[in-house]
Design an enzyme around this catalytic site. Structure first.
Site, PDB file in Angstrom:
ATOM      1  N   GLY A  19       4.627   4.364   2.863  1.00 47.74           N
ATOM      2  CA  GLY A  19       3.983   2.837   2.185  1.00 47.74           C
ATOM      3  C   GLY A  19       4.216   1.816   3.041  1.00 47.74           C
ATOM      4  O   GLY A  19       4.706   1.829   4.542  1.00 47.74           O
ATOM      5  N   LYS A  20       3.496   0.737   2.915  1.00 50.20           N
ATOM      6  CA  LYS A  20       3.876  -0.458   3.881  1.00 50.20           C
ATOM      7  C   LYS A  20       3.446  -1.824   2.930  1.00 50.20           C
ATOM      8  O   LYS A  20       2.746  -1.679   2.165  1.00 50.20           O
ATOM      9  CB  LYS A  20       2.985  -0.623   5.051  1.00 50.20           C
ATOM     10  N   GLY A  21       4.268  -2.801   3.314  1.00 51.62           N
ATOM     11  CA  GLY A  21       4.075  -4.127   2.577  1.00 51.62           C
ATOM     12  C   GLY A  21       3.845  -5.148   3.835  1.00 51.62           C
ATOM     13  O   GLY A  21       4.446  -5.421   4.881  1.00 51.62           O
ATOM     14  N   VAL A  23       0.803  -1.084  -0.091  1.00 48.84           N
ATOM     15  CA  VAL A  23      -0.134  -0.194  -0.018  1.00 48.84           C
ATOM     16  C   VAL A  23       0.767   1.234   0.214  1.00 48.84           C
ATOM     17  O   VAL A  23       1.770   1.264   0.893  1.00 48.84           O
ATOM     18  CB  VAL A  23      -0.775  -0.001   1.268  1.00 48.84           C
TER      19      VAL A  23
END
Length: 419
Positions: free
Chosen positions: A105-107, A60
């Site tokens: 962001g992040k995953g 995201v």
């Protein structure tokens, strides 16, 4: 009964509150309520026993208004879409509050990395990287390690991305091994930033390290480094904990001995640790100890409506992401417990990740002393700014941090315009 708590709702409430205090109309900050991009992916992996298992994951990007998205990749069974959205948003505001040119962001991948062999984990990492490759890169979105991942996983991600590009791209991720473009001091950066924050906070209160007791929940990378550095600075670390529970000694535990024990074997847990005068307590009991500073360095929602009225620490410094719920925030505030929010306190990791990215792009290499000095400058400056606006507006430090962060992102958006 299914837990209906949605961490992204917390983000929206805090953003709405900050925007209201800043006098923004909804049109001014509406974009902050929505992630720019959300990608869900699946990764088929041939397991060691020959079976095929399909894993699911996410990436995201909440905002790239102030620069490339920045945020970790989490391998954990509890990863879900809303958690990744919330963590991405927190990264937007974390980067803004310390004023580095990144968005958020992040995953995450839904898996238990402890149950995967090295080969299985490598295959999963490579396929996850290939699936999110259209969204990531040095000028787009720069992943980093998080819960369940480490420098080796970042090396695998960098390798897979480089294979797709046809040449080495060291700057596509941060948190890499030193020999592959990593930076000295990165492994201690988040904990070191927490230590600087604790010192800045107590300095404002006129308290000395030698007169202050600390409890640290969580002995992963962040918690263990925080405990070690606070002990080195003269603080009395009275309690620490891991997933198996905690240990407590009123006069302070031997942090060096505890770390040596935990590092001897990855299977060593505090439940089996013994030291003269040390008593074993639960994680819940650690949170409720009568200490000066409580450092939650584990997972989200550890301080919540059910236990906030029993927190006895005078100060809470959030080393984990989202360890305190909004309901608990209000309870702590009413009880006069001062809290330093995660987006400020644990920003040391992303600050040094930024240094690594800059060095990779410019092909430079800083000494560890310079890294730590630059980190201290940024953390001290950010703390002073948050402290000042919080007192000017008569709000909590969390609200103060979001006032700065939201304003910086909104002003950047206004400067760029809406296309």
């Amino acid at each position: 009964m299914q837990d209906l708590y949605n961490p992204y709702d917390n983000v929206l409430k805090v953003v709405d509150n900050a925007a209201s205090i800043l006098g923004y109309e909804e049109n001014d900050y509406a974009t902050l309520r929505y992630p720019e991009r959300e990608l869900k992916v699946s990764m088929p992996v041939v397991m060691d026993d020959g079976s095929l298992k399909v894993f699911e994951g996410f990436r995201v990007q909440h905002s790239t208004v102030r620069g490339p998205a920045k945020g970790g990749v989490r391998f954990h069974p509890a990863v879900n879409h809303d958690e990744v959205k919330a963590l991405a948003a927190w990264m937007t505001f974390k980067c803004a509050v310390v004023n580095i040119p990144y968005g958020g962001g992040k995953g995450g991948v839904i898996c238990n990395p402890g149950e995967l062999s090295e080969r299985e984990k490598h295959s999963l990492t490579a396929k996850y990287t290939a699936q999110i490759a259209p969204l990531i890169g040095p000028e787009q979105d720069v992943p980093a390690p998080d819960v369940g991942t480490n420098a080796r996983v970042m090396a695998w991600m960098m390798d897979q991305y480089s294979m797709l590009k046809g040449h080495s791209v060291l700057s596509c991720v941060t948190g890499k091994p030193i020999g592959l473009g990593g930076i000295l001091g990165r492994s201690e950066a988040t904990g070191r930033g927490v230590m600087f924050t604790v010192k800045n906070l107590l300095s404002k209160q006129g308290r000395k390290a030698s007169e202050s007791t600390v409890a640290v929940q969580g002995m992963g990378n962040v918690g263990s480094v925080t405990a070690k550095l606070l002990h080195k600075e003269g603080f009395k670390v009275a309690a620490v904990s891991d997933v198996s529970g905690g240990i407590y000694r009123e006069d302070g535990i031997d942090v060096a001995a505890v770390l040596a024990y935990l590092n001897e074997n990855p299977k060593n847990l505090l439940a089996d640790y013994h030291e003269d005068g040390v008593s074993h307590i639960s994680n819940s009991e650690l949170l409720e100890l009568d200490v000066d500073v409580l450092v939650p360095a584990a997972l989200e929602n550890q301080i919540n409506a059910s236990n906030a009225d029993r927190i006895r620490a005078r100060y809470v410094v959030e080393a984990a992401n989202g360890p305190t719920t909004l309901e608990a925030d209000e309870i702590l505030q009413k009880r006069g417990i001062m809290l330093v929010p995660d987006i400020l306190a644990n920003a040391g990791g992303v600050v040094v990740s930024y240094f690594e990215w800059v060095q990779n792009i410019q092909e430079l290499c800083w000494s560890e002393d310079r890294v730590n000095e630059e980190l201290k400058t940024i953390m001290d400056t950010a703390f002073e700014a948050v402290w000042s606006i919080a007192h000017e507006k008569d709000v909590t430090l969390r609200t103060g941090a979001y006032l700065i962060a939201v304003q910086r992102v909104v002003e950047a958006q206004k400067g760029r315009g809406i296309f």
